[in-house]
Design a protein around this motif. Structure first.
Motif, PDB file in Angstrom:
ATOM      1  N   THR A   1     -34.609  -0.753  47.443  1.00  0.00           N
ATOM      2  CA  THR A   1     -35.913  -0.571  47.796  1.00  0.00           C
ATOM      3  C   THR A   1     -35.965  -3.139  47.812  1.00  0.00           C
TER       4      THR A   1
ATOM      5  N   ALA B   1     -35.176  -4.869  45.602  1.00  0.00           N
ATOM      6  CA  ALA B   1     -34.401  -5.406  44.420  1.00  0.00           C
ATOM      7  C   ALA B   1     -33.404  -5.851  43.800  1.00  0.00           C
TER       8      ALA B   1
ATOM      9  N   GLN C   1     -32.124  -8.584  40.389  1.00  0.00           N
ATOM     10  CA  GLN C   1     -33.148  -8.821  39.169  1.00  0.00           C
ATOM     11  C   GLN C   1     -31.852  -8.886  38.152  1.00  0.00           C
TER      12      GLN C   1
ATOM     13  N   ASN D   1     -35.603  -3.099  32.534  1.00  0.00           N
ATOM     14  CA  ASN D   1     -35.177  -2.737  34.398  1.00  0.00           C
ATOM     15  C   ASN D   1     -36.348  -1.305  34.235  1.00  0.00           C
ATOM     16  N   TRP D   2     -37.416  -0.614  35.338  1.00  0.00           N
ATOM     17  CA  TRP D   2     -37.741   0.234  35.571  1.00  0.00           C
ATOM     18  C   TRP D   2     -37.838   0.856  37.071  1.00  0.00           C
TER      19      TRP D   2
ATOM     20  N   THR E   1     -39.560   2.796  43.951  1.00  0.00           N
ATOM     21  CA  THR E   1     -39.670   1.320  43.040  1.00  0.00           C
ATOM     22  C   THR E   1     -39.223   0.473  42.533  1.00  0.00           C
TER      23      THR E   1
ATOM     24  N   ASP F   1     -39.580  -2.214  38.696  1.00  0.00           N
ATOM     25  CA  ASP F   1     -40.429  -3.483  38.300  1.00  0.00           C
ATOM     26  C   ASP F   1     -39.283  -4.332  36.687  1.00  0.00           C
ATOM     27  N   HIS F   2     -39.440  -4.886  36.554  1.00  0.00           N
ATOM     28  CA  HIS F   2     -38.956  -5.843  35.553  1.00  0.00           C
ATOM     29  C   HIS F   2     -40.105  -6.720  35.107  1.00  0.00           C
ATOM     30  N   TYR F   3     -39.859  -6.341  33.543  1.00  0.00           N
ATOM     31  CA  TYR F   3     -40.439  -6.947  32.757  1.00  0.00           C
ATOM     32  C   TYR F   3     -39.988  -7.555  31.954  1.00  0.00           C
TER      33      TYR F   3
ATOM     34  N   ALA G   1     -45.679  -0.825  32.676  1.00  0.00           N
ATOM     35  CA  ALA G   1     -45.342   0.308  33.546  1.00  0.00           C
ATOM     36  C   ALA G   1     -45.711   1.810  33.481  1.00  0.00           C
ATOM     37  N   ARG G   2     -46.075   1.599  35.119  1.00  0.00           N
ATOM     38  CA  ARG G   2     -46.410   2.911  35.163  1.00  0.00           C
ATOM     39  C   ARG G   2     -45.887   4.006  34.809  1.00  0.00           C
TER      40      ARG G   2
END
Length: 311
Positions: A95, A97, A99, A107-108, A151, A153-155, A184-185
């Protein structure tokens, strides 16, 4: 912040041992320098809610210059979760990413129709002795979301809710529990949390999810007067109110679960799907190595090598 006010913790000895529907004791596998323990899928249990894969990596201590190198490899039909206690990983995927993940962060990655990623110990960590200790899990996607666009996403630590009460601390990584929601979704009802319990303190399990399980990372807990130690996973009977008590040195747990999917999943290598046909299509495309023109590409800055399809 207190627990869900509609739930009284109660006494763990009043919980029947029959409330444990499945007890899983994963076997350790040496991957060269560190061990991995796989709790899911297990012979007697494929999933807990949407969770279909659960690995504990380490703990391991690595020398200067050493690290983990998981070359680019594909996924379909799932979301992957990396959560570390010690060490770091450099994540790169198709994608775009790029990270570094560190302890307590999330990490999602949602694979959907197809994604490729690599995970390696960072160059910074390799400059000295470094550690590896963490959990990797996969969540199977519901039928309607199996082919979503990939997708990532990182939080950071500060983005994940923490609930503390009566000697227990819960960091909510995914989903909903104890009146809180992680950022996270999610695609189905889910909960996934990192839990620390002081010696002899109590933890009531969330009572608003269909499937619920506990994995003991460190320490011990007791249920109905029976003690359970590290590297055991318990899956509970739906609907029962469950409270566990930490042992004399406390406990570190992962709690997980959620709604069951509409049916079982096929799982082969890194592919998860509701049909064997989906897996066969993914196998054929990975074998073709037609990067960027179909289902799969390679990470932008990690294209020199990849893991071939198993024989």
């Amino acid at each position: 912040m207190s627990w869900n006010p509609t739930f009284e913790p109660g006494c763990p000895d009043r919980v029947s041992i029959d409330a444990i529907q499945t007890l899983i004791v994963p076997r350790a596998r040496d991957l060269g320098g560190f061990e991995v323990r796989r709790a899911l899928p297990a012979p007697r249990r494929q999933m807990v809610g949407p969770f279909i894969f659960f690995d504990q990596a380490g703990p391991a201590e690595l020398l200067t210059g050493q690290g983990v190198d998981v070359r680019p490899h594909p996924h379909i039909g799932l979301g992957t979760v990396t959560y570390l206690y010690r060490g770091d990983f450099h994540h790169r995927d198709s994608t775009g990413a790029d990270q570094i993940i560190r302890p307590g962060e999330l990490n999602w990655m949602v694979a959907g129709r197809g994604v490729t990623h690599s995970e390696r110990t960072s160059a910074t960590a390799r400059t000295g002795p470094n550690s590896l200790f963490g959990i990797q899990t996969w969540l199977a996607l519901p039928d309607a979301q199996e082919d979503v666009v990939p997708t990532f996403d990182h939080y950071g630590i500060e983005a994940l809710p923490t609930i503390e009460d009566h000697g227990a601390s819960v960091k909510l990584i995914l989903g909903t529990a104890y009146g809180e929601r992680a950022p996270a979704r999610m695609f189905s009802e889910t909960f996934y949390a990192d839990v620390k319990i002081d010696a002899n303190a109590l933890l009531p399990m969330p009572d608003d999810h269909e499937d619920r399980g506990i994995y003991i990372v460190e320490g011990s807990i007791s249920i109905a007067g029976q003690e359970f130690g590290p590297h055991q996973m318990m899956v509970f009977r739906p609907g029962d109110r469950i409270t566990v008590a930490a042992g004399a040195v406390g406990a570190r747990l992962i709690i997980l679960g959620g709604a069951t999917l509409s049916g079982p999943r096929y799982i082969w290598w890194n592919f998860v799907a509701s049909s064997q046909e989906r897996i066969e299509h993914a196998k054929a495309e990975w074998r073709q190595q037609d990067w960027g023109n179909g289902r799969f590409d390679l990470p932008r800055d990690d294209r020199d090598d990849h893991i071939p399809l198993p024989e």
